[in-house]
Design an enzyme around this catalytic site. Structure first.
Site, mmCIF file in Angstrom:
data_model
loop_
_atom_site.group_PDB
_atom_site.id
_atom_site.type_symbol
_atom_site.label_atom_id
_atom_site.label_comp_id
_atom_site.label_asym_id
_atom_site.label_seq_id
_atom_site.Cartn_x
_atom_site.Cartn_y
_atom_site.Cartn_z
ATOM 1 N N ALA A 60 0.852 -1.204 0.000
ATOM 2 C CA ALA A 60 0.000 0.000 0.000
ATOM 3 C C ALA A 60 0.882 1.246 0.000
ATOM 4 O O ALA A 60 1.733 1.420 0.856
ATOM 5 C CB ALA A 60 -0.913 -0.017 1.220
ATOM 6 N N GLY A 74 -0.173 4.956 -1.062
ATOM 7 C CA GLY A 74 -0.673 6.310 -0.813
ATOM 8 C C GLY A 74 -0.776 6.662 0.641
ATOM 9 O O GLY A 74 -0.290 7.697 1.078
ATOM 10 N N GLU A 111 -6.216 12.971 -1.460
ATOM 11 C CA GLU A 111 -6.487 11.970 -2.501
ATOM 12 C C GLU A 111 -7.907 12.163 -3.009
ATOM 13 O O GLU A 111 -8.671 12.957 -2.458
ATOM 14 C CB GLU A 111 -6.255 10.549 -1.967
ATOM 15 C CG GLU A 111 -4.776 10.224 -1.798
ATOM 16 C CD GLU A 111 -4.507 8.761 -1.464
ATOM 17 O OE1 GLU A 111 -5.435 7.948 -1.485
ATOM 18 O OE2 GLU A 111 -3.343 8.458 -1.172
ATOM 19 N N ASP A 150 -8.845 -16.270 -1.742
ATOM 20 C CA ASP A 150 -8.910 -17.526 -0.979
ATOM 21 C C ASP A 150 -9.913 -17.468 0.176
ATOM 22 O O ASP A 150 -10.689 -18.403 0.383
ATOM 23 C CB ASP A 150 -7.528 -17.879 -0.406
ATOM 24 C CG ASP A 150 -6.497 -18.029 -1.493
ATOM 25 O OD1 ASP A 150 -6.866 -18.372 -2.632
ATOM 26 O OD2 ASP A 150 -5.298 -17.809 -1.218
ATOM 27 N N HIS A 177 -8.506 0.485 -9.808
ATOM 28 C CA HIS A 177 -7.701 1.692 -9.592
ATOM 29 C C HIS A 177 -7.407 2.298 -10.958
ATOM 30 O O HIS A 177 -7.009 1.579 -11.879
ATOM 31 C CB HIS A 177 -6.393 1.332 -8.873
ATOM 32 C CG HIS A 177 -5.705 2.531 -8.297
ATOM 33 N ND1 HIS A 177 -5.066 3.471 -9.079
ATOM 34 C CD2 HIS A 177 -5.566 2.950 -7.018
ATOM 35 C CE1 HIS A 177 -4.553 4.408 -8.294
ATOM 36 N NE2 HIS A 177 -4.852 4.123 -7.034
ATOM 37 N N ARG A 217 -12.808 7.252 -7.473
ATOM 38 C CA ARG A 217 -12.075 6.301 -8.312
ATOM 39 C C ARG A 217 -12.893 5.651 -9.416
ATOM 40 O O ARG A 217 -12.424 5.451 -10.525
ATOM 41 C CB ARG A 217 -11.577 5.180 -7.419
ATOM 42 C CG ARG A 217 -10.128 5.217 -7.256
ATOM 43 C CD ARG A 217 -9.696 4.192 -6.287
ATOM 44 N NE ARG A 217 -8.652 4.841 -5.522
ATOM 45 C CZ ARG A 217 -7.991 4.266 -4.569
ATOM 46 N NH1 ARG A 217 -8.259 3.031 -4.233
ATOM 47 N NH2 ARG A 217 -7.040 4.916 -3.942
ATOM 48 N N HIS A 247 -8.304 -3.630 -8.141
ATOM 49 C CA HIS A 247 -7.511 -3.118 -7.023
ATOM 50 C C HIS A 247 -8.058 -3.527 -5.659
ATOM 51 O O HIS A 247 -7.289 -3.851 -4.750
ATOM 52 C CB HIS A 247 -7.489 -1.592 -7.135
ATOM 53 C CG HIS A 247 -6.673 -0.890 -6.103
ATOM 54 N ND1 HIS A 247 -5.316 -1.084 -5.956
ATOM 55 C CD2 HIS A 247 -7.027 0.024 -5.154
ATOM 56 C CE1 HIS A 247 -4.869 -0.325 -4.964
ATOM 57 N NE2 HIS A 247 -5.880 0.342 -4.454
ATOM 58 N N GLU A 276 -9.778 -6.642 3.970
ATOM 59 C CA GLU A 276 -10.406 -6.668 2.639
ATOM 60 C C GLU A 276 -11.293 -7.885 2.428
ATOM 61 O O GLU A 276 -12.286 -7.825 1.699
ATOM 62 C CB GLU A 276 -9.327 -6.594 1.548
ATOM 63 C CG GLU A 276 -9.933 -6.416 0.162
ATOM 64 C CD GLU A 276 -8.909 -6.178 -0.928
ATOM 65 O OE1 GLU A 276 -7.717 -5.985 -0.624
ATOM 66 O OE2 GLU A 276 -9.317 -6.189 -2.108
ATOM 67 N N ARG A 336 -14.996 2.244 -2.416
ATOM 68 C CA ARG A 336 -14.200 2.640 -1.245
ATOM 69 C C ARG A 336 -13.527 3.994 -1.466
ATOM 70 O O ARG A 336 -12.945 4.253 -2.523
ATOM 71 C CB ARG A 336 -13.121 1.581 -0.974
ATOM 72 C CG ARG A 336 -12.203 1.940 0.171
ATOM 73 C CD ARG A 336 -11.222 0.822 0.467
ATOM 74 N NE ARG A 336 -10.360 0.523 -0.644
ATOM 75 C CZ ARG A 336 -9.214 1.142 -0.905
ATOM 76 N NH1 ARG A 336 -8.790 2.128 -0.130
ATOM 77 N NH2 ARG A 336 -8.487 0.793 -1.933
ATOM 78 N N SER A 370 -8.576 1.808 3.428
ATOM 79 C CA SER A 370 -8.456 0.359 3.663
ATOM 80 C C SER A 370 -7.454 0.010 4.764
ATOM 81 O O SER A 370 -7.707 -0.916 5.544
ATOM 82 C CB SER A 370 -8.100 -0.383 2.378
ATOM 83 O OG SER A 370 -7.025 0.222 1.739
ATOM 84 N N LEU A 371 -6.337 0.726 4.859
ATOM 85 C CA LEU A 371 -5.414 0.419 5.970
ATOM 86 C C LEU A 371 -6.098 0.742 7.299
ATOM 87 O O LEU A 371 -5.951 0.011 8.287
ATOM 88 C CB LEU A 371 -4.106 1.214 5.825
ATOM 89 C CG LEU A 371 -3.166 0.776 4.681
ATOM 90 C CD1 LEU A 371 -2.002 1.757 4.541
ATOM 91 C CD2 LEU A 371 -2.633 -0.631 4.889
HETATM 92 C C1 SIN Z 1 -3.181 4.559 -3.786
HETATM 93 O O1 SIN Z 1 -2.134 4.859 -3.245
HETATM 94 O O2 SIN Z 1 -3.645 5.139 -4.759
HETATM 95 C C2 SIN Z 1 -3.932 3.394 -3.256
HETATM 96 C C3 SIN Z 1 -4.463 3.691 -1.940
HETATM 97 C C4 SIN Z 1 -5.773 3.019 -1.776
HETATM 98 O O3 SIN Z 1 -6.085 2.078 -2.502
HETATM 99 O O4 SIN Z 1 -6.547 3.461 -0.950
#
Ligand code: SIN
Length: 545
Positions: free
Chosen positions: A49, A51, A116, A213, A234, A280, A341, A365, A376, A381-382
């Site tokens: 990851a 961003g 972002e 999986d 993405h 996105r 993505h 996820e 999303r 996500s993190l």
């Molecule tokens: C990104 O850095 O564009 C991905 C980050 C994300 O998927 O939230």
């Protein structure tokens, strides 16, 4: 470390990205925890990851604004309660990570936030420029080590299936790649934290381990899954022959990168008022439109107007990776196109990670709390992995009974003679029929083809997956040596990919509207009666509620 034939643990965590690690840290303070990784311990989507992690911690931000942006991006399908938990508890879990040694980038002494897509504020924390996930997992591994010897990690251990005793999940059958043998692990509680499914598509930004999986394993055990039709593409993956679909972070656009079509013209302002920083799904569809209109296979991401030194410092991983492919971001535009993505859907859970099966939990996820709705918000996500990983860990601690003592003897599914060929065909088909733009006709064709392959799977002995799987298991691994027959892990992955593709196809066919990342050319608008989550369970039956 190799596994013995039957192992017991208080808790079993399958996957060691952020969600699995955060849960393990919670569990390891009390019980014995076994953590499995299908590949190297570091091979997870979290590790890649770039961003960052979104959190309302800056002076100009508020939790309510993060909430509103998340709901807006989710296109009226987010579970509001889940969003409140995510954005409300997020700051606390990020502060805790900082206390545990995570080094986020700073501007002077203050945390540095970037912008972002679809965020109304700069709220994305990053580390080492564009290696945020790597820094967070580093800190979590260190924390797990500090918790003591209660957490044991096993790499190259593929989970084949869950062990179900009556109506309770009480362990997993695991293929130990180093010993080439099946093992069983019994545990009082099992957490799926296996990540995503991007590799059911031909182009994906995910690491190769992301073959869905966890979703397939849960489905075979009888669990409910939700919102499987929502797969996020993405917008900007590197598109060069011979190169992987390396992610070019949205943060690049946050810092001023622009998109240009084959005629070198900027186009995003024709599609959305936020232009390159639109949600996105909108940017990905706009790129597809431009590619179709101009007949090109890609568009360009242009950073050439940005300062070279700034780019090298702010995005070292991306800059150097592009350089390996002879592209200097400071002087050349990069060919990009969308790639699979992130899965918004997954194993249906409540806010504590409980699934529809007793003893089985899911986080990250692979899970679907409904927090992302139909699309999303970037860098949520993190944060999701941290918040819901910790919550699932707490619930497991509070609820898990003592581990069972007996378990069925592990048996090996029939292996595919040509899983590689099967995977290739499957990915092409999924990209063609269940990609960014879908139609009922395409989805029906896809579902029919998948049903044929399920009946007599491509490269797989008949009946080795689906409801009949347990009946036709044979012992095969024991005598099989490396190089003899197909790679066993790939055969398991193919079996899972086939199921996950069916789950996506059936759910996408049932949702006769366009919402978020799910776009139907035959139903191009949102429809009120579909402002519901889809559920899919045994027999591939879809319902909405
Ligand atoms: C990104 O850095 O564009 C991905 C980050 C994300 O998927 O939230």
């Amino acid at each position: 470390m190799a596994l013995s034939p039957v192992t017991t643990a208080d808790f079993l965590v399958i996957g060691c990205g952020v969600a699995g690690l955060r849960a393990a840290v919670e569990l390891g303070s009390v019980g014995r925890v076994t953590v499995l990784a299908k590949d190297r311990l570091s091979e997870s989507a979290s590790e890649y990851a770039q961003g960052g992690v979104a959190v309302a911690l800056s002076d100009e931000d508020q939790v309510g604004l993060h909430r509103d942006d998340t709901l807006r991006a989710g296109d009226e399908l987010c579970s509001k309660q889940a969003v409140d938990v995510l954005v409300g508890e997020g700051p606390r879990y990020i502060q805790e990570l900082i206390q545990w040694g995570t080094q986020f980038d700073r501007a002077g002494s203050k945390l540095a936030f970037t912008r972002e897509g679809a965020h109304s504020r700069s709220r994305v924390l990053h580390a080492q420029g564009d290696s945020t996930g790597r820094e967070i997992t580093r800190a979590l591994f260190a924390r797990a080590a500090a918790v003591g010897e209660h957490i044991v990690f096993h790499s190259f251990a593929s989970t084949v299936d869950l062990v179900v005793d009556g109506d309770r999940v009480c362990g997993a059958v695991v293929y130990d790649e180093q010993e080439q043998a099946l093992k069983s692990i019994l545990a009082g509680g099992v957490l799926l934290a296996t990540g995503g499914l991007g590799h059911v598509y031909a182009d994906s930004t995910n690491p190769e381990v992301a073959t869905g999986d966890g979703a397939a394993i849960a489905y075979r055990a009888g669990a409910q899954l939700s919102d499987m039709e929502f797969v996020q593409f993405h917008p900007t993956a590197l598109y060069l022959k011979g190169a992987p679909r390396f992610l070019l972070s949205e943060a690049l656009r946050g810092e001023g990168a622009v998109l240009r079509n084959a005629d070198m013209a900027r186009f995003m302002s024709h599609y959305h008022s936020q232009a390159e920083l639109a949600p996105r799904d909108i940017v990905s569809r706009a790129i597809v439109s431009e590619m179709q209109r101009t007949g090109a296979e890609f568009v360009f991401l242009d950073l050439t107007h940005l300062d070279a030194e700034f780019l090298q410092k702010r995005f070292p991983r991306i800059y150097n990776t592009c350089l390996q492919y002879n592209i200097d971001l400071a002087t050349e535009m990069v060919p990009v196109r969308p790639a699979a993505h992130y899965a918004m859907g997954g194993v249906a859970t409540d806010l504590e990670g409980r699934t529809s099966l007793a003893g089985l939990y899911a986080a990250g996820e692979v899970a679907c709390t409904g927090v992302h709705g139909a699309n999303r918000l970037a860098s949520n996500s993190l944060l999701e992995g941290l918040v819901f990983g910790a919550r699932a860990g707490k619930a497991m601690l509070a609820e898990s009974p003592p581990r069972p003592r007996a378990c069925p003897e592990p048996r090996m599914p029939v292996c595919a003679p040509d899983p590689e060929g099967g995977c290739r065909q499957l990915r092409q088909l999924m990209s063609k029929h269940a990609g960014i733009i879908r139609s009922g006709k395409q989805l029906r064709e896809l579902a029919e083809q998948l049903a044929r392959w399920s009946a007599e799977p491509l490269g797989m002995a008949a009946g080795a997956h689906g409801a009949g799987a347990q009946k036709c298991l044979v012992h095969k691994a024991a005598g099989q040596r490396a190089g003899e027959g197909p790679p066993i892990r790939q055969a398991f992955e193919f079996r899972n990919m086939l199921i996950v593709s069916e789950l996506i196809a059936q759910s996408a066919a049932a949702r006769e509207e366009s919402r978020g990342a799910h776009y139907r050319s035959d139903f191009p608008f949102k429809v009120d009666r579909f402002q519901k989550h889809s559920y899919i369970g045994p027999g591939m039956k879809v319902s909405f509620r």
